[in-house]
Design a protein around this motif. Structure first.
Motif, mmCIF file in Angstrom:
data_model
loop_
_atom_site.group_PDB
_atom_site.id
_atom_site.type_symbol
_atom_site.label_atom_id
_atom_site.label_comp_id
_atom_site.label_asym_id
_atom_site.label_seq_id
_atom_site.Cartn_x
_atom_site.Cartn_y
_atom_site.Cartn_z
ATOM 1 N N GLU A 35 8.248 23.171 -12.045
ATOM 2 C CA GLU A 35 8.606 21.761 -12.201
ATOM 3 C C GLU A 35 9.240 21.198 -10.932
ATOM 4 O OE1 GLU A 35 9.097 21.479 -17.031
ATOM 5 O OE2 GLU A 35 10.876 21.196 -15.783
ATOM 6 N N LEU A 36 10.057 21.983 -10.248
ATOM 7 C CA LEU A 36 10.631 21.522 -8.981
ATOM 8 C C LEU A 36 9.548 21.285 -7.938
ATOM 9 C CD1 LEU A 36 13.838 23.732 -8.712
ATOM 10 C CD2 LEU A 36 13.790 21.219 -8.722
ATOM 11 N N ALA A 37 8.609 22.202 -7.850
ATOM 12 C CA ALA A 37 7.514 22.041 -6.887
ATOM 13 C C ALA A 37 6.724 20.778 -7.178
ATOM 14 C CB ALA A 37 6.597 23.262 -6.920
ATOM 15 N N LEU A 38 6.415 20.540 -8.437
ATOM 16 C CA LEU A 38 5.646 19.351 -8.817
ATOM 17 C C LEU A 38 6.444 18.079 -8.561
ATOM 18 C CD1 LEU A 38 3.142 18.081 -10.127
ATOM 19 C CD2 LEU A 38 4.252 18.425 -12.353
ATOM 20 N N ALA A 39 7.727 18.085 -8.929
ATOM 21 C CA ALA A 39 8.561 16.891 -8.766
ATOM 22 C C ALA A 39 8.676 16.478 -7.307
ATOM 23 C CB ALA A 39 9.948 17.143 -9.362
ATOM 24 N N PHE A 40 8.968 17.433 -6.434
ATOM 25 C CA PHE A 40 9.142 17.077 -5.017
ATOM 26 C C PHE A 40 7.816 16.708 -4.366
ATOM 27 C CE2 PHE A 40 13.362 18.603 -5.616
ATOM 28 C CZ PHE A 40 14.111 17.966 -4.637
ATOM 29 N N ASP A 41 6.728 17.304 -4.811
ATOM 30 C CA ASP A 41 5.419 16.916 -4.294
ATOM 31 C C ASP A 41 5.094 15.483 -4.695
ATOM 32 O OD1 ASP A 41 2.706 17.503 -3.131
ATOM 33 O OD2 ASP A 41 2.120 17.143 -5.210
ATOM 34 N N GLU A 42 5.285 15.154 -5.959
ATOM 35 C CA GLU A 42 4.957 13.810 -6.430
ATOM 36 C C GLU A 42 5.889 12.757 -5.838
ATOM 37 O OE1 GLU A 42 4.903 13.948 -10.695
ATOM 38 O OE2 GLU A 42 2.816 14.648 -10.731
ATOM 39 N N LEU A 43 7.184 13.036 -5.798
ATOM 40 C CA LEU A 43 8.130 12.068 -5.240
ATOM 41 C C LEU A 43 7.924 11.900 -3.735
ATOM 42 C CD1 LEU A 43 11.310 13.147 -7.221
ATOM 43 C CD2 LEU A 43 9.997 11.030 -7.526
ATOM 44 N N GLY A 44 7.508 12.960 -3.075
ATOM 45 C CA GLY A 44 7.226 12.870 -1.650
ATOM 46 C C GLY A 44 6.088 11.913 -1.342
ATOM 47 N N ARG A 45 5.180 11.743 -2.319
ATOM 48 C CA ARG A 45 4.036 10.842 -2.134
ATOM 49 C C ARG A 45 4.234 9.479 -2.790
ATOM 50 N NH1 ARG A 45 0.271 12.595 -5.010
ATOM 51 N NH2 ARG A 45 1.067 14.537 -5.875
ATOM 52 N N ASN A 46 5.358 9.276 -3.447
ATOM 53 C CA ASN A 46 5.641 8.020 -4.142
ATOM 54 C C ASN A 46 6.179 6.987 -3.151
ATOM 55 O OD1 ASN A 46 6.684 5.906 -5.731
ATOM 56 N ND2 ASN A 46 7.275 7.307 -7.375
ATOM 57 N N GLU A 47 5.425 5.916 -2.936
ATOM 58 C CA GLU A 47 5.803 4.896 -1.950
ATOM 59 C C GLU A 47 7.043 4.106 -2.363
ATOM 60 O OE1 GLU A 47 2.460 2.476 -1.018
ATOM 61 O OE2 GLU A 47 1.312 4.124 -0.122
ATOM 62 N N MET A 48 7.412 4.179 -3.635
ATOM 63 C CA MET A 48 8.602 3.473 -4.109
ATOM 64 C C MET A 48 9.880 4.279 -3.868
ATOM 65 S SD MET A 48 7.290 0.718 -5.066
ATOM 66 C CE MET A 48 8.754 -0.023 -5.776
ATOM 67 N N VAL A 49 9.737 5.515 -3.419
ATOM 68 C CA VAL A 49 10.888 6.390 -3.191
ATOM 69 C C VAL A 49 11.104 6.589 -1.699
ATOM 70 C CG1 VAL A 49 11.764 8.750 -3.491
ATOM 71 C CG2 VAL A 49 10.602 7.584 -5.385
ATOM 72 N N ARG A 50 12.335 6.392 -1.247
ATOM 73 C CA ARG A 50 12.659 6.583 0.167
ATOM 74 C C ARG A 50 13.641 7.716 0.406
ATOM 75 N NH1 ARG A 50 13.205 0.415 2.594
ATOM 76 N NH2 ARG A 50 11.141 -0.306 1.937
ATOM 77 N N ALA A 51 14.281 8.205 -0.646
ATOM 78 C CA ALA A 51 15.196 9.340 -0.520
ATOM 79 C C ALA A 51 15.252 10.047 -1.863
ATOM 80 C CB ALA A 51 16.592 8.884 -0.102
ATOM 81 N N ILE A 52 15.534 11.359 -1.825
ATOM 82 C CA ILE A 52 15.593 12.168 -3.039
ATOM 83 C C ILE A 52 16.917 12.920 -3.067
ATOM 84 C CG2 ILE A 52 14.501 13.998 -4.383
ATOM 85 C CD1 ILE A 52 11.899 13.409 -2.829
ATOM 86 N N VAL A 53 17.621 12.819 -4.187
ATOM 87 C CA VAL A 53 18.861 13.565 -4.399
ATOM 88 C C VAL A 53 18.572 14.695 -5.385
ATOM 89 C CG1 VAL A 53 21.211 13.482 -5.322
ATOM 90 C CG2 VAL A 53 20.342 11.576 -3.939
ATOM 91 N N LEU A 54 18.954 15.904 -5.027
ATOM 92 C CA LEU A 54 18.855 17.053 -5.925
ATOM 93 C C LEU A 54 20.240 17.310 -6.496
ATOM 94 C CD1 LEU A 54 17.299 19.414 -7.186
ATOM 95 C CD2 LEU A 54 17.813 20.750 -5.127
ATOM 96 N N ALA A 55 20.366 17.158 -7.812
ATOM 97 C CA ALA A 55 21.660 17.284 -8.481
ATOM 98 C C ALA A 55 21.538 18.266 -9.638
ATOM 99 C CB ALA A 55 22.123 15.909 -8.980
#
Length: 262
Positions: A35-55
């Protein structure tokens, strides 16, 4: 997708990926890894996202590997163990190579593989009560798959000590050896992390992406003609880019760049 071990929220161009197994101190298993691999892959390609926080939810950030998963691995063949470890390694690489800037928000203890998750992120903010431990050798194991990221973060000398002693160390030591950028009181953790995320979001998305790549690809290179040519080529390319031209123009014209309005 409905995640079973994570929650994901997006607000103000910041995605927050939260480890959500507090009853197990957010220890990860094969499902969390996938799930982590999928989440970061998808968010990395999401144009609406400019930063990712891992909490993480609960008192611990991540206790490393789930005990039930470890029991299952004990019966694996060498080939099965290799394939299993490779999935973890691929997940860590996905976080490390994510084109968006990543911030680890460490609200509690972070052990073993959990330190790998944090080390794969670009910026680390930790609560001052958090404890850290590379505990693998206590179990007759080594921190092999997380080692590329942890050694980059803390350096060879600190790695020699903590890989072999499995000593627990506190947040101030984590900052001293370079693992954490910021160490704050619990009541300042949210605001400090949000401030860093806002700074990332306010900058040119393309420049942030290229700056992240710059550090990764330049570190350790000899300062020779090839490197000079490489860096000159990078600045020439970004000066001619749309965001590069817009950034300079907005500065000279004393106005906000367009990426702040998108």
């Amino acid at each position: 997708m409905d995640y079973q071990t994570l929650t994901i929220a997006i607000a103000d161009k910041v995605a927050t990926v939260t480890l959500d197994r507090p009853e197990l101190r957010n220890a990860f298993n094969e499902h969390t890894i996938a799930e982590l691999a999928l989440a970061f892959d998808e968010l990395g390609r999401n144009e609406m996202v400019r930063a990712i926080v891992l909490a993480a939810n609960g008192p611990a950030f991540c206790a490393g590997a789930d005990l039930n998963w470890m029991k299952k691995m004990a019966g694996y063949s060498h080939e099965e163990n290799h394939d299993d470890a490779l999935r973890l390694a691929d997940m860590l690489r996905t976080i490390y190579l994510c084109p968006k800037p990543t911030v680890a928000k460490v609200q509690g203890d972070c052990y073993a593989g959990g330190m790998g998750l944090v080390a794969a992120c670009d910026i680390v903010v930790a609560v001052d009560t958090a404890g850290f431990c590379l505990s693998e050798v206590k179990l007759g194991l080594i921190p092999a798959t997380i080692s590329p990221y942890v050694i980059k973060a803390i350096g060879e000398q600190a790695a020699r000590r903590y890989f072999m002693t499995a000593e627990r160390f506190d947040a101030l030591e984590a900052r001293r050896i370079g693992f954490a950028h910021e160490v704050v009181a619990a009541d300042a953790l949210d605001a400090t992390t949000a401030g860093i995320a806002k700074a990332l979001v306010n900058n040119s998305p393309n420049a942030v992406k290229e700056a992240k790549t710059l550090v990764r690809e330049i570190v350790g290179q000899p300062v020779d003609d090839a490197l000079l040519g490489d860096t000159a080529g990078r600045i020439a390319a970004i000066r001619a880019s749309l965001e590069g031209r817009e950034g300079v123009a907005s500065f000279l014209e004393k106005r906000k760049p367009t990426w702040l309005n998108s």
